[in-house]
Enzyme design. Structure first.
Site, mmCIF file in Angstrom:
data_model
loop_
_atom_site.group_PDB
_atom_site.id
_atom_site.type_symbol
_atom_site.label_atom_id
_atom_site.label_comp_id
_atom_site.label_asym_id
_atom_site.label_seq_id
_atom_site.Cartn_x
_atom_site.Cartn_y
_atom_site.Cartn_z
ATOM 1 N N ASP A 1 -4.844 -6.331 -7.629
ATOM 2 C CA ASP A 1 -4.904 -5.342 -6.437
ATOM 3 C C ASP A 1 -5.167 -3.910 -6.856
ATOM 4 O O ASP A 1 -4.850 -3.602 -8.240
ATOM 5 C CB ASP A 1 -3.937 -5.604 -5.478
ATOM 6 C CG ASP A 1 -4.021 -5.442 -3.942
ATOM 7 O OD1 ASP A 1 -5.331 -4.615 -3.930
ATOM 8 O OD2 ASP A 1 -3.625 -6.033 -3.095
ATOM 9 N N HIS B 1 0.921 -1.293 0.096
ATOM 10 C CA HIS B 1 -0.062 0.035 0.190
ATOM 11 C C HIS B 1 0.912 1.229 0.135
ATOM 12 O O HIS B 1 0.348 2.372 -0.548
ATOM 13 C CB HIS B 1 -0.877 0.003 1.268
ATOM 14 C CG HIS B 1 -1.916 -0.914 1.261
ATOM 15 N ND1 HIS B 1 -1.872 -2.261 1.675
ATOM 16 C CD2 HIS B 1 -3.432 -0.862 0.751
ATOM 17 C CE1 HIS B 1 -2.933 -2.758 1.419
ATOM 18 N NE2 HIS B 1 -3.964 -1.914 0.977
#
Length: 392
Positions: free
Chosen positions: A314, A243
């Site tokens: 993702d 992230h």
């Protein structure tokens, strides 16, 4: 710019991939062949190719009525699915959810809009792993749920199946038909910040991960909810969180261990979809992270593991990708690598109302310029259609 042969420097060392060169190629380049200047092939029709069907997007707002952004995404771009969030990660402000009644009304209206504009249902997805990663949270009035770690420590597949069925019925009632879970990462690194420390993994024992994930998927199926195994080829050994930025597992990955859950669950027909990770492993691909790597997706997932279903990326706006690739480039590379569904959550920064349009345009230009074959799109659409046919 691509790095040289292994060992490859990280994107931070070699600098972000050059978006200028890519842009010039994507914008209808002329190709010099011998002495003749050959124009690129005519631009394909994105509506005919159904490129929008390959997008799973986040959006702003808690209702459909009066929401021009969602109308445009569903009716003009014809996105294949939407992703719901309780809150914005950056601010903590509500994004799509404020109460159970509101969520159910939102998803009902989204499906009605999709049927009117596209003639088929939407994938309505959310992250519902249980514990702290559960969009239908107790803050909104939903019952609490157990984390993967708690289920793994209990080590009772029958209990996990019942808990997953309970969670799945919550999702089903809320109108969510695709759960981007379970996490099947093996907890190789006990200090891993992305999934292990947060309690998102079942166990460091691959056999226990397989048993727990199988029970979780069965429970979701009993509730009529599709699932996604994540994060392929494994995020449980990393020392950093994708992230936030570049995540290199070249020296920490244990492929024989981390691929075991995928191998077993795919062979058992328990993989509705597989989500790719943004981890970089020079042993698999010395240039690109897994989501953008044809070596990883085509050779390992589809070749070694014989997976024929939907591969979903993702979030293409996570730090591991967004800090080194422009969105358009990442989308084209992911599709070329064999990913079918491109996830664009827009959860961490300012909303770009035209992100989906830019991705569709980039894929169209890439096909026109000969950088991407139409077959990459048609194969992806066929896999997405097969998954959509299983919606209940």
């Amino acid at each position: 710019m691509r790095a040289g042969p292994s060992p490859a420097p990280s994107p931070r060392e070699r600098g972000p991939r050059s978006s200028g060169a890519l842009a010039s190629l994507l914008v209808g380049v002329l190709v010099l062949s011998g002495c003749a200047l050959i124009a690129p092939r005519p631009a394909p029709d994105p509506v005919r190719l159904r490129i929008g069907d390959l997008l799973l997007v986040g959006f702003d707002g808690t209702q459909v009525e009066g929401n021009e952004e969602i109308r445009h995404l569903v009716c003009d771009v014809k996105v294949g699915g939407v992703l719901l969030f309780e809150r914005y990660a950056a601010t903590g402000e509500p994004r799509n959810m404020v109460s159970p009644a509101q969520v159910s009304a939102l998803t009902h209206d989204l499906q009605a809009l999709a049927m009117r504009c596209a003639g088929r249902p939407l994938f309505i997805a959310a992250d519902a792993e249980g514990g702290r990663v559960m969009r239908l949270s107790p803050r909104l009035g939903y019952p609490p749920t157990l984390s993967a770690r708690e289920l793994g420590e209990r080590d009772d597949p029958a209990f996990t199946q019942a808990e997953a069925r309970r969670m799945g019925l919550m999702l089903r009632e809320a109108g969510i038909n695709w759960n981007l879970a379970p996490v099947v990462d093996v907890a190789v690194n006990p200090t891993n910040p992305a999934v292990v420390v947060l309690g998102r993994t079942f166990s460091g024992d691959p056999a226990r991960v397989i048993a727990q994930a199988r029970a979780f998927v069965l429970g979701m199926h009993e509730a009529g909810v599709l699932t996604a195994l994540k994060h392929f080829p494994g995020h449980g050994s990393s020392r950093s969180d994708s992230h936030q930025g570049f995540t290199d597992v070249s020296d920490t990955a244990r492929l024989s261990v981390e691929l075991a859950p995928y191998r077993a669950l795919i062979a058992a027909g328990m993989a509705d979809s597989v989500m790719t990770a943004h981890v970089f492993n020079r042993g698999l691909d010395p240039w690109d992270p897994a989501t953008l790597s044809r070596f990883t997706v085509r050779r390992v997932l589809r070749g070694w593991l014989h997976y024929k279903g939907v591969a979903v990326s993702d979030d293409l706006l996570m730090g591991a990708i967004a800090r080194h690739y422009v969105l358009e480039e990442a989308a084209v590379l992911a599709l070329g690598a064999g990913v079918d569904v491109l996830l664009i959550s827009q959860d961490a920064g300012p909303i770009d109302d035209h992100a989906a349009d830019r991705v569709v345009a980039a894929i169209t230009r890439a096909i026109s310029a000969g950088m991407l074959g139409e077959s990459a799109v048609t194969r992806a659409v066929a896999r997405v259609d097969a998954l959509r046919a299983r919606l209940r």
